[in-house]
Design an enzyme around this catalytic site. Structure first.
Site, PDB file in Angstrom:
ATOM      1  N   GLU A 151      25.335 -37.035 -33.111  1.00  8.97           N
ATOM      2  CA  GLU A 151      25.381 -35.570 -33.157  1.00  8.97           C
ATOM      3  C   GLU A 151      24.269 -35.043 -34.068  1.00  8.97           C
ATOM      4  O   GLU A 151      24.135 -35.493 -35.201  1.00  8.97           O
ATOM      5  CB  GLU A 151      26.750 -35.099 -33.671  1.00  8.97           C
ATOM      6  CG  GLU A 151      27.926 -35.530 -32.809  1.00  8.97           C
ATOM      7  CD  GLU A 151      27.988 -34.835 -31.451  1.00  8.97           C
ATOM      8  OE1 GLU A 151      27.271 -33.828 -31.252  1.00  8.97           O
ATOM      9  OE2 GLU A 151      28.754 -35.303 -30.591  1.00  8.97           O
ATOM     10  N   CYS A 190      36.045 -33.288 -36.031  1.00  2.72           N
ATOM     11  CA  CYS A 190      34.744 -33.970 -36.099  1.00  2.72           C
ATOM     12  C   CYS A 190      33.650 -32.984 -36.507  1.00  2.72           C
ATOM     13  O   CYS A 190      32.912 -33.206 -37.462  1.00  2.72           O
ATOM     14  CB  CYS A 190      34.397 -34.587 -34.745  1.00  2.72           C
ATOM     15  SG  CYS A 190      35.456 -35.990 -34.334  1.00  2.72           S
ATOM     16  N   HIS A 199      29.853 -40.030 -32.529  1.00  2.89           N
ATOM     17  CA  HIS A 199      31.052 -40.095 -31.705  1.00  2.89           C
ATOM     18  C   HIS A 199      31.089 -41.433 -30.969  1.00  2.89           C
ATOM     19  O   HIS A 199      30.075 -41.864 -30.416  1.00  2.89           O
ATOM     20  CB  HIS A 199      31.049 -38.967 -30.660  1.00  2.89           C
ATOM     21  CG  HIS A 199      31.825 -37.769 -31.103  1.00  2.89           C
ATOM     22  ND1 HIS A 199      31.260 -36.510 -31.205  1.00  2.89           N
ATOM     23  CD2 HIS A 199      33.125 -37.638 -31.469  1.00  2.89           C
ATOM     24  CE1 HIS A 199      32.198 -35.655 -31.624  1.00  2.89           C
ATOM     25  NE2 HIS A 199      33.328 -36.319 -31.789  1.00  2.89           N
TER      26      HIS A 199
END
Length: 216
Positions: free
Chosen positions: A85, A149, A168
């Protein structure tokens, strides 16, 4: 020798919802077994799937350990690759946590920027690991999902002046084993550390931020 060691913290999440076993914590424990090499002091931590617990835990982790890098790992039922991410988001937290709570403001930090990017270039990390024949596919995303998250990532980027990463992982066996996920985390974090070393401006980043804050 210890003083020269780089400190890295890696977190995974506890079980929640349909994830009776959270592959993120399993993968982080596997990473701990593999290690990050002699020059790195690795500390791992399991994070509750609760907004208020994250708010309490992250400042103490940053303050107590002062890591060069903090990497958070979470599970995504939608992921089929190990997904890096690039940024965390401040607003849109409507989904209830394990305590059936969500922030009344639906945001992480009042008056915080809408989005904070990691100082790391995830495209480069992704390409390097994918070129290394690891046998695990990595990809990059700019949307960490507006749940614990994303909330954790934004909070950590905010506290650590961007010296944070979020990864992730898919659920176990879909398609990767815990060993595969551990190896992928190891390769990704090692690439991240190389990138921080090669780019001196990342290392000065901290001081600039503090001075900037004092000016206001």
């Amino acid at each position: 020798m210890m003083a020269n060691k780089k400190k890295v913290i890696v977190t995974g999440f506890e079980p929640f919802g349909e994830h009776a076993v959270n592959s993120s914590w399993v993968a982080v424990q596997e990473l701990e077994r593999l290690g990050l090499g002699e020059a790195v002091d690795l500390h791992i931590c399991e994070v509750p799937v609760e907004y208020q617990a994250v708010r309490g835990l992250l400042p103490s982790l940053w303050k107590e350990h002062q890591p060069q890098l903090m990497v958070h790992v979470g599970v995504s039922g939608l992921a089929t690759t190990v997904t890096l991410e690039q940024c965390g988001h401040n607003k849109g937290y409507k989904r209830l946590d394990n305590c059936s709570f969500c922030p009344a403001s639906q945001c992480c930090m009042d008056r915080g920027p809408e989005c904070i990017r990691s100082v790391l270039d995830m495209d480069t990390v992704c390409k390097r690991v994918n070129d290394s024949d690891l046998g695990v596919a990595l990809s990059v995303s700019k949307d960490a999902g507006r749940y614990l998250c994303d909330y954790t990532y934004y909070t950590s980027l905010y506290l650590g002046q961007g010296h944070s990463a979020f990864i992730h992982v898919p659920p176990l066996g879909k398609p990767y084993s815990s060993q595969d996920l551990g190896r992928a985390l190891q390769a990704a974090v090692q690439e991240m550390l190389k990138q921080l070393e090669l780019d001196p401006k990342h290392n000065q980043h901290c001081n600039h931020e503090h001075q900037h804050q004092h000016d206001h």
